[in-house]
Design a protein around this motif. Structure first.
Motif, PDB file in Angstrom:
ATOM      1  N   GLY A 164      29.324  -3.416  23.931  1.00 12.16           N
ATOM      2  CA  GLY A 164      30.138  -3.745  25.104  1.00 12.16           C
ATOM      3  C   GLY A 164      30.073  -2.731  26.239  1.00 12.16           C
ATOM      4  N   ILE A 165      31.225  -2.470  26.830  1.00 12.90           N
ATOM      5  CA  ILE A 165      31.297  -1.625  28.031  1.00 12.90           C
ATOM      6  C   ILE A 165      30.776  -0.216  27.734  1.00 12.90           C
ATOM      7  CG2 ILE A 165      32.872  -0.631  29.745  1.00 12.90           C
ATOM      8  CD1 ILE A 165      34.763  -3.051  29.241  1.00 12.90           C
ATOM      9  N   GLY A 166      31.178   0.346  26.584  1.00 15.37           N
ATOM     10  CA  GLY A 166      30.785   1.720  26.251  1.00 15.37           C
ATOM     11  C   GLY A 166      29.281   1.877  26.118  1.00 15.37           C
ATOM     12  N   ALA A 175      30.957   6.093  17.635  1.00 20.39           N
ATOM     13  CA  ALA A 175      31.427   4.783  17.137  1.00 20.39           C
ATOM     14  C   ALA A 175      31.377   4.820  15.612  1.00 20.39           C
ATOM     15  CB  ALA A 175      30.564   3.645  17.669  1.00 20.39           C
ATOM     16  N   ARG A 176      31.848   3.740  14.967  1.00 16.79           N
ATOM     17  CA  ARG A 176      31.814   3.694  13.500  1.00 16.79           C
ATOM     18  C   ARG A 176      30.512   3.095  12.979  1.00 16.79           C
ATOM     19  NH1 ARG A 176      37.124   0.235  13.087  1.00 16.79           N
ATOM     20  NH2 ARG A 176      35.872  -0.693  14.735  1.00 16.79           N
ATOM     21  N   ARG A 177      29.889   2.161  13.731  1.00 17.98           N
ATOM     22  CA  ARG A 177      28.709   1.456  13.197  1.00 17.98           C
ATOM     23  C   ARG A 177      27.424   2.255  13.448  1.00 17.98           C
ATOM     24  NH1 ARG A 177      29.604  -4.111  16.156  1.00 17.98           N
ATOM     25  NH2 ARG A 177      30.548  -2.667  17.619  1.00 17.98           N
ATOM     26  N   CYS A 229      32.005   8.219  13.904  1.00 14.31           N
ATOM     27  CA  CYS A 229      33.367   8.746  13.841  1.00 14.31           C
ATOM     28  C   CYS A 229      34.362   7.610  14.063  1.00 14.31           C
ATOM     29  CB  CYS A 229      33.517   9.807  14.941  1.00 14.31           C
ATOM     30  SG  CYS A 229      35.184  10.413  15.181  1.00 14.31           S
ATOM     31  N   ASP A 230      35.389   7.578  13.238  1.00 11.33           N
ATOM     32  CA  ASP A 230      36.492   6.649  13.461  1.00 11.33           C
ATOM     33  C   ASP A 230      37.518   7.410  14.309  1.00 11.33           C
ATOM     34  OD1 ASP A 230      38.855   5.179  13.317  1.00 11.33           O
ATOM     35  OD2 ASP A 230      38.418   4.436  11.308  1.00 11.33           O
ATOM     36  N   VAL A 231      37.687   7.003  15.552  1.00  5.12           N
ATOM     37  CA  VAL A 231      38.524   7.783  16.480  1.00  5.12           C
ATOM     38  C   VAL A 231      39.999   7.782  16.077  1.00  5.12           C
ATOM     39  CG1 VAL A 231      36.973   7.425  18.451  1.00  5.12           C
ATOM     40  CG2 VAL A 231      38.887   5.844  18.099  1.00  5.12           C
ATOM     41  N   THR A 243      39.845   3.908  29.076  1.00  4.46           N
ATOM     42  CA  THR A 243      39.750   2.485  29.379  1.00  4.46           C
ATOM     43  C   THR A 243      41.071   1.844  29.003  1.00  4.46           C
ATOM     44  OG1 THR A 243      37.412   2.584  28.810  1.00  4.46           O
ATOM     45  CG2 THR A 243      38.340   0.405  29.159  1.00  4.46           C
ATOM     46  N   LYS A 267      48.091   0.358  25.656  1.00  2.00           N
ATOM     47  CA  LYS A 267      47.406   0.671  26.918  1.00  2.00           C
ATOM     48  C   LYS A 267      48.417   1.188  27.955  1.00  2.00           C
ATOM     49  CE  LYS A 267      43.174  -0.771  25.746  1.00  2.00           C
ATOM     50  NZ  LYS A 267      42.032   0.111  25.618  1.00  2.00           N
ATOM     51  N   THR A 303      32.499  -9.359  26.406  1.00  2.00           N
ATOM     52  CA  THR A 303      32.093  -8.552  25.246  1.00  2.00           C
ATOM     53  C   THR A 303      32.683  -9.205  23.990  1.00  2.00           C
ATOM     54  OG1 THR A 303      34.090  -7.209  25.226  1.00  2.00           O
ATOM     55  CG2 THR A 303      32.311  -6.432  26.641  1.00  2.00           C
ATOM     56  N   ALA A 304      32.397  -8.596  22.837  1.00  2.00           N
ATOM     57  CA  ALA A 304      32.924  -9.137  21.573  1.00  2.00           C
ATOM     58  C   ALA A 304      34.449  -9.193  21.593  1.00  2.00           C
ATOM     59  CB  ALA A 304      32.449  -8.259  20.422  1.00  2.00           C
TER      60      ALA A 304
HETATM   61  N1  LIG Z   1      36.362  -6.998  27.217  1.00  2.00           N
HETATM   62  C1  LIG Z   1      37.436  -7.094  27.961  1.00  2.00           C
HETATM   63  O1  LIG Z   1      37.722  -8.172  28.535  1.00  2.00           O
HETATM   64  C2  LIG Z   1      38.332  -5.897  28.186  1.00  2.00           C
HETATM   65  C3  LIG Z   1      39.358  -5.995  29.139  1.00  2.00           C
HETATM   66  C4  LIG Z   1      40.201  -4.913  29.342  1.00  2.00           C
HETATM   67  C5  LIG Z   1      40.001  -3.728  28.634  1.00  2.00           C
HETATM   68  N2  LIG Z   1      38.992  -3.655  27.713  1.00  2.00           N
HETATM   69  C6  LIG Z   1      38.828  -2.383  26.984  1.00  2.00           C
HETATM   70  O2  LIG Z   1      37.479  -1.961  27.073  1.00  2.00           O
HETATM   71  C7  LIG Z   1      37.185  -1.093  25.978  1.00  2.00           C
HETATM   72  C8  LIG Z   1      35.831  -1.474  25.392  1.00  2.00           C
HETATM   73  O3  LIG Z   1      35.905  -2.770  24.806  1.00  2.00           O
HETATM   74  P1  LIG Z   1      34.738  -3.844  24.927  1.00  2.00           P
HETATM   75  O4  LIG Z   1      35.246  -4.956  25.741  1.00  2.00           O
HETATM   76  O5  LIG Z   1      33.480  -3.185  25.323  1.00  2.00           O
HETATM   77  O6  LIG Z   1      34.696  -4.413  23.411  1.00  2.00           O
HETATM   78  P2  LIG Z   1      33.688  -4.162  22.194  1.00  2.00           P
HETATM   79  O7  LIG Z   1      32.303  -4.554  22.546  1.00  2.00           O
HETATM   80  O8  LIG Z   1      34.352  -4.822  21.038  1.00  2.00           O
HETATM   81  O9  LIG Z   1      33.716  -2.580  22.018  1.00  2.00           O
HETATM   82  C9  LIG Z   1      34.716  -1.887  21.329  1.00  2.00           C
HETATM   83  C10 LIG Z   1      34.120  -0.542  20.954  1.00  2.00           C
HETATM   84  O10 LIG Z   1      35.141   0.281  20.385  1.00  2.00           O
HETATM   85  C11 LIG Z   1      34.625   0.833  19.172  1.00  2.00           C
HETATM   86  N3  LIG Z   1      35.734   1.094  18.258  1.00  2.00           N
HETATM   87  C12 LIG Z   1      36.743   0.257  17.906  1.00  2.00           C
HETATM   88  N4  LIG Z   1      37.560   0.846  17.029  1.00  2.00           N
HETATM   89  C13 LIG Z   1      37.051   2.088  16.804  1.00  2.00           C
HETATM   90  C14 LIG Z   1      37.420   3.183  15.985  1.00  2.00           C
HETATM   91  N5  LIG Z   1      38.523   3.130  15.210  1.00  2.00           N
HETATM   92  N6  LIG Z   1      36.672   4.306  16.012  1.00  2.00           N
HETATM   93  C15 LIG Z   1      35.568   4.374  16.784  1.00  2.00           C
HETATM   94  N7  LIG Z   1      35.157   3.386  17.598  1.00  2.00           N
HETATM   95  C16 LIG Z   1      35.886   2.245  17.595  1.00  2.00           C
HETATM   96  C17 LIG Z   1      33.637  -0.193  18.631  1.00  2.00           C
HETATM   97  O11 LIG Z   1      32.648   0.455  17.832  1.00  2.00           O
HETATM   98  P3  LIG Z   1      32.538   0.383  16.239  1.00  2.00           P
HETATM   99  O12 LIG Z   1      33.062  -0.968  15.799  1.00  2.00           O
HETATM  100  O13 LIG Z   1      31.082   0.572  15.977  1.00  2.00           O
HETATM  101  O14 LIG Z   1      33.371   1.525  15.749  1.00  2.00           O
HETATM  102  C18 LIG Z   1      33.005  -0.681  19.929  1.00  2.00           C
HETATM  103  O15 LIG Z   1      31.935   0.158  20.297  1.00  2.00           O
HETATM  104  C19 LIG Z   1      38.353  -1.246  24.998  1.00  2.00           C
HETATM  105  O16 LIG Z   1      39.202  -0.117  25.102  1.00  2.00           O
HETATM  106  C20 LIG Z   1      39.080  -2.475  25.496  1.00  2.00           C
HETATM  107  O17 LIG Z   1      40.463  -2.455  25.177  1.00  2.00           O
HETATM  108  C21 LIG Z   1      38.156  -4.712  27.478  1.00  2.00           C
END
Ligand SMILES: NC(=O)c1ccc[n+]([C@@H]2O[C@H](COP(=O)([O-])OP(=O)(O)OC[C@H]3O[C@@H](n4cnc5c(N)ncnc54)[C@H](OP(=O)(O)O)[C@@H]3O)[C@@H](O)[C@H]2O)c1
Length: 248
Positions: free
Chosen positions: A16-18, A36-38, A59-61, A137, A156, A187-188
């Motif tokens: 996703g965004i990261g 990340a964890r994966r 790392c699990d944050v 974020t 948040k 994203t997912a």
């Molecule tokens: N997509 C949207 O519409 C949206 C809107 C507003 C805000 N956001 C924010 O944007 C940020 C990124 O989300 P995304 O949309 O890019 O979704 P995403 O693709 O599901 O990404 C989430 C990321 O967080 C990591 N993560 C989750 N739990 C974790 C843990 N305990 N330790 C380490 N890493 C962890 C996951 O990696 P692993 O599973 O590999 O650990 C993954 O890389 C989030 O903070 C989300 O709240 C997203």
């Protein structure tokens, strides 16, 4: 591992965004510590972006000891990021069958403590070294209570307050705390039955975030359509706001 000035750390870099923030930063000449964890996703990213540019760390944050161990390993290897994209997040939705305390704790452990754990580990060093930047974020959803997002929105909102408070406290030390408020990004995490209008691609979101962060913007919100909608929603009187949800 060698220290250079342009080193950043990104949590949630596996997708996703990261992941696309990692692309952007490497293309701009930064070295990235990707968290990340994966492991398999981090390995794929390392293959694409190159071992000289990306340091993958599993790392699990939400686990303080893991954040501490990773931070200590980086410091011991003289890798000291000055810019932290604290982006990992858990967006699990809630149902209306009661309040799930375990879920609330899990979401706060990732979204809130999974952010401040890093600040705890690095802020003193950044202060000694003359400054740095933490970017969280957040989400546009934190601006008003939405159904199904009690824990997510609250975690948040807590981050918003924390970052505003820390920014006011540490600006004298040249340490900045920036907040990113994304609207829907494809994203997912975005699980909707109907596609939402003006949903951004994660690549587009990452480009925008990086550009604004490197310019020092303190409040980064997008897409404009959703920013305007949320401003209106925030102004709606409670009775009117609830009527929308009663009709569902
Ligand atoms: N997509 C949207 O519409 C949206 C809107 C507003 C805000 N956001 C924010 O944007 C940020 C990124 O989300 P995304 O949309 O890019 O979704 P995403 O693709 O599901 O990404 C989430 C990321 O967080 C990591 N993560 C989750 N739990 C974790 C843990 N305990 N330790 C380490 N890493 C962890 C996951 O990696 P692993 O599973 O590999 O650990 C993954 O890389 C989030 O903070 C989300 O709240 C997203």
């Amino acid at each position: 591992m060698k220290e250079t000035n342009k080193t950043c750390l990104i949590t949630g870099a596996s997708s996703g965004i990261g992941k696309y923030i990692a692309y952007e930063m490497v293309h701009r000449g930064w070295r990235v510590v990707a968290i990340a964890r994966r492991r398999n996703k981090l390995d794929e990213l390392t293959e694409v972006l190159g071992r000289d540019n990306l340091i993958p760390m599993v790392c699990d944050v939400s686990e303080f000891d893991q954040v501490k161990d990773v931070s200590t390993e980086l410091k011991n290897n003289n890798v000291c990021p000055t810019l932290f994209f604290l982006n990992a997040g858990d967006g699990t939705e809630e149902d209306d069958k009661g309040l799930d305390l375990e879920l609330h704790r899990k979401i706060f452990d990732t979204n809130y403590f999974g952010t401040v754990n890093w600040i705890n580990q690095w802020i003193v060093l950044l202060k000694e070294r003359g400054g740095g930047t933490f970017v969280a974020t957040s989400s546009i959803q934190s601006l008003r209570g939405m159904p199904g997002a009690a824990a997510y929105g609250a975690s948040k909102s807590a981050l918003n307050y924390c970052f505003e408070s820390m920014d006011a406290m540490y600006c004298k030390d040249n340490i900045r705390f920036l907040l990113v408020y994304p609207g829907p990004v494809d994203t997912a995490m975005l699980k909707t039955n109907r596609p939402l209008p003006c949903t951004w691609k994660p690549q587009e979101a990452a480009k925008y975030i990086v550009r604004k962060v490197l310019r020092g913007s303190t409040k980064i919100q997008f897409p404009l359509f959703w920013v305007l909608i949320m401003r209106i929603v925030k102004l709606l009187p409670n009775r009117l706001y609830l009527r929308v949800f009663r009709m569902k």
